[in-house]
Design an enzyme around this catalytic site. Sequence first.
Site, short mmCIF file in Angstrom:
data_model
loop_
_atom_site.label_atom_id
_atom_site.label_comp_id
_atom_site.label_asym_id
_atom_site.label_seq_id
_atom_site.Cartn_x
_atom_site.Cartn_y
_atom_site.Cartn_z
N ASP A 71 -24.52 66.47 -2.44
CA ASP A 71 -23.93 67.66 -3.04
C ASP A 71 -23.39 68.53 -1.91
O ASP A 71 -24.01 68.62 -0.84
CB ASP A 71 -25.00 68.41 -3.84
CG ASP A 71 -24.39 69.43 -4.78
OD1 ASP A 71 -23.20 69.30 -5.10
OD2 ASP A 71 -25.11 70.36 -5.18
N ASP A 76 -29.51 69.75 -6.29
CA ASP A 76 -30.37 70.92 -6.38
C ASP A 76 -30.43 71.52 -7.78
O ASP A 76 -31.35 72.24 -8.10
CB ASP A 76 -29.91 72.00 -5.40
CG ASP A 76 -28.46 72.43 -5.63
OD1 ASP A 76 -27.79 71.80 -6.47
OD2 ASP A 76 -28.01 73.38 -4.98
N ASP A 110 -28.21 67.88 -11.82
CA ASP A 110 -28.39 66.71 -10.96
C ASP A 110 -29.59 65.85 -11.37
O ASP A 110 -29.73 64.72 -10.88
CB ASP A 110 -28.60 67.15 -9.51
CG ASP A 110 -27.40 67.85 -8.93
OD1 ASP A 110 -26.27 67.42 -9.26
OD2 ASP A 110 -27.56 68.82 -8.18
#
Length: 853
Positions: free
Chosen positions: A321, A594, A598
């Site tokens: 990410d 996070d 996800d």
Amino acid sequence: MDRARPQTVTAPVGLTSHEAATRLAEHGPNALPAARRSPLAARLLRELRDPMALLLIAAAGVSGVLLGEVPEAIAIVVIVVVNAVIALVQEGRAEQALAALEALEAPEATVVRDGRRHVVDAELLVPGDLVLVQAGDRVPADLDLVDGDAIEVDEAMLTGESLPAAKRPGGTTDPGVGIGDRDGALFSGTLLTRGAGRGLVVATGPRTSLGAIAAHLHDLRREPTPLQRQLASLTRRLGLAAVVVAAGAFLLSVLLVEGTTTDEAFLTAVALAVAAVPEGLAAVTTVALALGVGRMATRGAIVRRLPAVETLGAVDVLVVDKTGTVTENRMQAEAVLTPDGERHAPDTTLTSPTFAATLALCNDASLDPPTGDPTEQALVSLVSEEVAESWRTRAPRLATAPFTSDRRRMATVNTVDGHLHLLVKGAPEAVIPRCTRAWHEDGNRGFEAADRAALLDLVESVAANGRRVLAIASRDLADVPNDVEAAERDLVLTGLVVLRDPPRASAPDSVAAVRGAGIRLVMATGDHAATATAIAREVGIDGDSVVTGEAIRDGRAAFDVTTVNVLARVDPHQKLDMVMQLQSRGHVVGMTGDGVNDAPALRRADIGVALGRTGSDVAREAADVVITDDDLATIVAAVHEGRAIYDNLRKVIDYLVASNLSEVAVVLASLVVVPSLGVPLFPLQLLWINLLTDGLPALALGVDPPDDGLLTRPPRDPHARLLDLPHLRRLASRAIALAIGALGALLVAHHAFDLDVATERTVLFSALVVAQTTYAWIVRRPPGAGRMPANRWLLASTVGSLVLQVLVVSTPAVNGLFDTVPLSASGWGLAVAGGLSGPAVIAAVRWWRASPR
């Protein structure tokens, strides 16, 4: 993300209590489904059906019941119990993740029913309810905005986008559009950071966007790690081999050794079968993984699932990410632009005195404690918290026009240094067209249409590089205006602030290390394509192949997992689909994240890595590893540790399999070559050898320090067997070399020295111990290894094993137990020479093969 919507849209006056009760019965409570959990006994039985566990249980039964070796049996049972407990603890991950999701649900909600406001439990909300929300509230269900003012929502948990999303009544609510682009909808679990409004409930409980993620966590099953699959395969094959060896030993004992009873032959065969299987492999694997977990914890990586330590070393695709992993996950002022377009370091002294005042006063954020919009926090940081508080104390706000998604600017009226000022900040395209003058050191100058157009072009080029730009302006006033918005004209442009979420200082080196290790790096983010591309190029990721989630949904672009390196504006389904596509092509996928969005991909990935500092509880619970500093460099360190652990496990397997096969070869060959010896090694002697070799030396190899070239190699093939046929042939040849050396000592003792049977057996017994403990040093340094640190544990275990063997042979009180006799100097000489000859041959052959010819 599709979701059910009420067929009848209620006018924004609220439901009646009767309508609400009817719909509650129809749609159910506004709550996520409870986690399904199997009974403890069923979960324990499932763990005990593992092939390694079954083999260990059988070994314990043989050792304890048939051979009477109760301590050995107890040790094996302890291994089984420890493994089962670890597995059961880790199995609760999905339930913990769902519990964390439930914690995101708002406990109460303000709703209009029967024409009046009521505060009710959020579980009682139903589609069609009219809900009131304001800054600081967590959204209790999926809502479509009916009305509202200056609403901004932190949706990072669902979209991954670092900035709050502006919302407006009448905006897009189409479920076919990505979450980040639905500016007319609020989503369950997200947090209002600004404004207030009303919305109609369109989805509750499992039908919300949050509920869809929970459903994925319910349905996704954790696939076995590569190590678990390979150990299961190895155990099955070794178990089959043990049965064959036991049958062969039984027949040879009965047919070739005179005077051997059926019971004696059976016990020898069973003991040899137990010796053929490296029972210590499971224990050493567990200990090696546990110690690896400890080392990783000191480097900022907390392992939540033990086999994940090894899986890290097999990762060949890492999906990261952007926000928090590659960047610092905070807005920062990168530069200040003067009205004539000159770029300077972030310094407020280069512009008008009202520039700094505007940053502090036309601002609702603070840094201690951190509150408000992240962009406004960055502006406070530019002037400092102390200066901002000083301005706010001596220049109180007299009027305001708040930021809205339509206005895209904010204005306040303050008395600054005795003069009344209108202070404005906002998007350049919303502020610059209202400016007729611009600040310069020698006085304000005219700001014509051409000047405005040129500056807007400059701003656009800056924004295309992933930056956010705010324009700052002001105007002198004579009186406090009744309509602040109407006074936003004839402004003086005092400067512009360039903001960004900066890459971590370590990110370029970490990206280079990942690529140097042969791992493909893919960046997936909820941010816009321009921002993602700019950050990717800045840290060394190829940003030429960027694809957006919207383009994939609309069919304007295809997602090719083999070429795309940057994905922008992706939604949870697309992240999960990306992981599954990569896995279907045989890749071992690591996934960082996070947000709540996800969680499904983290759980499905071969190794899920959650951010500990900024990550949500849901992401942490769904992941295998949590990195405490959110840094990509920590993931690189974890990959290094994972590779080291796998290398060590390979060493352990090479050592145990070759050593145990050498015992099998010695027994079978002795029955044929020296039948007068009878049973060449008694059951307790075989178990003693196994105890020494499966014990300290194997454990020392399991914690061997890695060589310095570990991260310059490509990832290992996750589908390659721990023991494929070529590898098994190589280990078999080594076992034969070890066996020949020990048998040589026996033959010399038998033919040249004409020793008694007990002494010959003791020489053979000791020669095998010497051979196997020495062989550990050859296994320790594989071909092609770089510089290797010393392993004091292996040295200590080698010395300890040899000392124990000397005590077993030389202590009269123990001789009877192990059927040994003290050896003379010549007897020890034979045992040592025979034991060392096998490892010497193996080392010579390996050197010859590795040397250039």
